[in-house]
Design a protein around this motif. Structure first.
Motif, mmCIF file in Angstrom:
data_model
loop_
_atom_site.group_PDB
_atom_site.id
_atom_site.type_symbol
_atom_site.label_atom_id
_atom_site.label_comp_id
_atom_site.label_asym_id
_atom_site.label_seq_id
_atom_site.Cartn_x
_atom_site.Cartn_y
_atom_site.Cartn_z
ATOM 1 N N ALA A 84 -0.962 -0.563 0.608
ATOM 2 C CA ALA A 84 -1.944 -0.136 -0.419
ATOM 3 C C ALA A 84 -3.085 -1.228 -0.262
ATOM 4 N N GLU A 85 -4.192 -0.867 -0.857
ATOM 5 C CA GLU A 85 -5.505 -1.514 -0.905
ATOM 6 C C GLU A 85 -4.872 -2.700 -2.081
ATOM 7 N N ILE A 86 -5.356 -4.006 -2.098
ATOM 8 C CA ILE A 86 -5.121 -4.814 -3.168
ATOM 9 C C ILE A 86 -6.567 -5.189 -3.425
ATOM 10 N N ILE A 87 -6.599 -5.384 -4.784
ATOM 11 C CA ILE A 87 -7.950 -6.285 -5.410
ATOM 12 C C ILE A 87 -7.975 -7.457 -5.671
ATOM 13 N N GLU A 88 -9.071 -8.189 -6.022
ATOM 14 C CA GLU A 88 -9.253 -9.383 -6.246
ATOM 15 C C GLU A 88 -8.694 -9.736 -7.369
ATOM 16 N N GLU A 93 4.055 -19.824 -6.328
ATOM 17 C CA GLU A 93 2.645 -20.367 -5.716
ATOM 18 C C GLU A 93 1.720 -19.399 -6.135
ATOM 19 N N LEU A 94 0.599 -19.582 -6.768
ATOM 20 C CA LEU A 94 -0.537 -18.770 -6.836
ATOM 21 C C LEU A 94 -1.675 -18.796 -5.681
ATOM 22 N N VAL A 95 -2.200 -17.481 -5.113
ATOM 23 C CA VAL A 95 -3.090 -17.832 -3.996
ATOM 24 C C VAL A 95 -4.307 -16.728 -4.555
ATOM 25 N N PHE A 96 -5.228 -17.333 -4.775
ATOM 26 C CA PHE A 96 -6.531 -16.334 -4.971
ATOM 27 C C PHE A 96 -6.943 -15.417 -3.784
ATOM 28 N N SER A 97 -7.023 -14.176 -4.158
ATOM 29 C CA SER A 97 -7.490 -13.193 -2.825
ATOM 30 C C SER A 97 -8.863 -12.495 -3.168
ATOM 31 N N THR A 98 -9.605 -12.236 -2.359
ATOM 32 C CA THR A 98 -10.816 -11.590 -2.771
ATOM 33 C C THR A 98 -10.621 -10.009 -2.517
ATOM 34 N N GLY A 99 -9.168 -9.477 -2.339
ATOM 35 C CA GLY A 99 -8.800 -8.171 -2.284
ATOM 36 C C GLY A 99 -8.614 -8.041 -0.608
ATOM 37 N N GLY A 100 -8.151 -6.821 -0.225
ATOM 38 C CA GLY A 100 -7.782 -6.496 0.994
ATOM 39 C C GLY A 100 -6.784 -5.498 1.301
ATOM 40 N N PHE A 101 -5.646 -5.751 1.756
ATOM 41 C CA PHE A 101 -4.771 -4.624 2.256
ATOM 42 C C PHE A 101 -3.265 -5.312 2.417
ATOM 43 N N GLU A 117 -0.285 -3.321 -10.635
ATOM 44 C CA GLU A 117 0.517 -4.646 -10.092
ATOM 45 C C GLU A 117 1.830 -4.207 -9.564
ATOM 46 N N ARG A 118 2.150 -4.638 -8.244
ATOM 47 C CA ARG A 118 3.338 -4.374 -7.597
ATOM 48 C C ARG A 118 3.895 -5.667 -7.222
ATOM 49 N N GLN A 119 5.454 -5.446 -7.465
ATOM 50 C CA GLN A 119 6.288 -6.650 -6.800
ATOM 51 C C GLN A 119 7.149 -6.085 -5.611
ATOM 52 N N ILE A 120 6.969 -6.968 -4.431
ATOM 53 C CA ILE A 120 7.452 -6.531 -3.140
ATOM 54 C C ILE A 120 8.796 -7.309 -3.060
ATOM 55 N N LEU A 121 10.222 -6.713 -3.063
ATOM 56 C CA LEU A 121 11.208 -7.293 -2.573
ATOM 57 C C LEU A 121 11.712 -6.903 -1.287
ATOM 58 N N LYS A 122 12.706 -7.564 -0.871
ATOM 59 C CA LYS A 122 13.496 -7.249 0.626
ATOM 60 C C LYS A 122 13.990 -5.893 0.316
ATOM 61 N N VAL A 150 6.820 -11.195 -3.513
ATOM 62 C CA VAL A 150 5.507 -11.266 -3.718
ATOM 63 C C VAL A 150 4.935 -10.333 -4.727
ATOM 64 N N ILE A 151 4.077 -10.672 -5.573
ATOM 65 C CA ILE A 151 3.346 -9.819 -6.603
ATOM 66 C C ILE A 151 1.966 -9.767 -6.359
ATOM 67 N N VAL A 152 1.508 -8.478 -6.188
ATOM 68 C CA VAL A 152 0.084 -8.247 -6.001
ATOM 69 C C VAL A 152 -0.536 -7.135 -6.885
ATOM 70 N N LYS A 153 -1.930 -7.282 -7.125
ATOM 71 C CA LYS A 153 -2.665 -6.124 -7.757
ATOM 72 C C LYS A 153 -3.213 -5.191 -6.826
ATOM 73 N N THR A 154 -2.914 -4.073 -6.965
ATOM 74 C CA THR A 154 -3.268 -2.869 -6.051
ATOM 75 C C THR A 154 -4.092 -1.918 -6.939
ATOM 76 N N THR A 155 -4.939 -1.109 -6.154
ATOM 77 C CA THR A 155 -5.796 -0.211 -6.893
ATOM 78 C C THR A 155 -4.938 0.822 -7.978
ATOM 79 N N GLY A 156 -3.672 0.657 -7.687
ATOM 80 C CA GLY A 156 -2.519 1.595 -8.315
ATOM 81 C C GLY A 156 -1.710 0.837 -9.472
#
Length: 93
Positions: free
Chosen positions: A50-54, A66-74, A38-43, A30-36
């Motif tokens: 981390a905090e994720i941004i919109e 798949e792409l999922v839009f998120s308003t941000g979070g954790f 973009e991060r890819q998480i692998l096994k 999974v790849i997310v955009k964090t405040t620091g």
């Protein structure tokens, strides 16, 4: 594959909103955009939070991306499990 049909290199991802569990399944990464950045998480990655941004969350599996839009979070990950908490998530066409 392991017994029970779970892929050996898979992660288990849950995306949780206040109203429901939006996503619950096994993935490759999974790849997310964090405040620091973009991060890819692998096994088997060391524990990470981390905090994720919109923006879009990219969920990769053997069969699709798949792409999922998120308003941000954790996001929190520990070896084989990833949990994303967000106020709102929706599929991107």
């Amino acid at each position: 594959m392991k017994a029970g049909g779970i892929m050996e290199n898979s992660l288990h991802l849950k995306i949780i909103t206040p109203n429901k569990t939006f996503y619950d399944g096994d993935i490759d990464s999974v790849i997310v955009k964090t405040t620091g950045g973009e991060r890819q998480i692998l096994k088997n990655r060391r524990p990470f939070s981390a905090e994720i941004i919109e923006g879009n969350i990219k969920i990769k599996s053997e069969k699709s991306t798949e792409l999922v839009f998120s308003t941000g979070g954790f996001i929190s990950s520990e070896y084989e499990n990833v949990v994303i908490l967000t106020k709102m998530a929706k599929n991107v066409d």
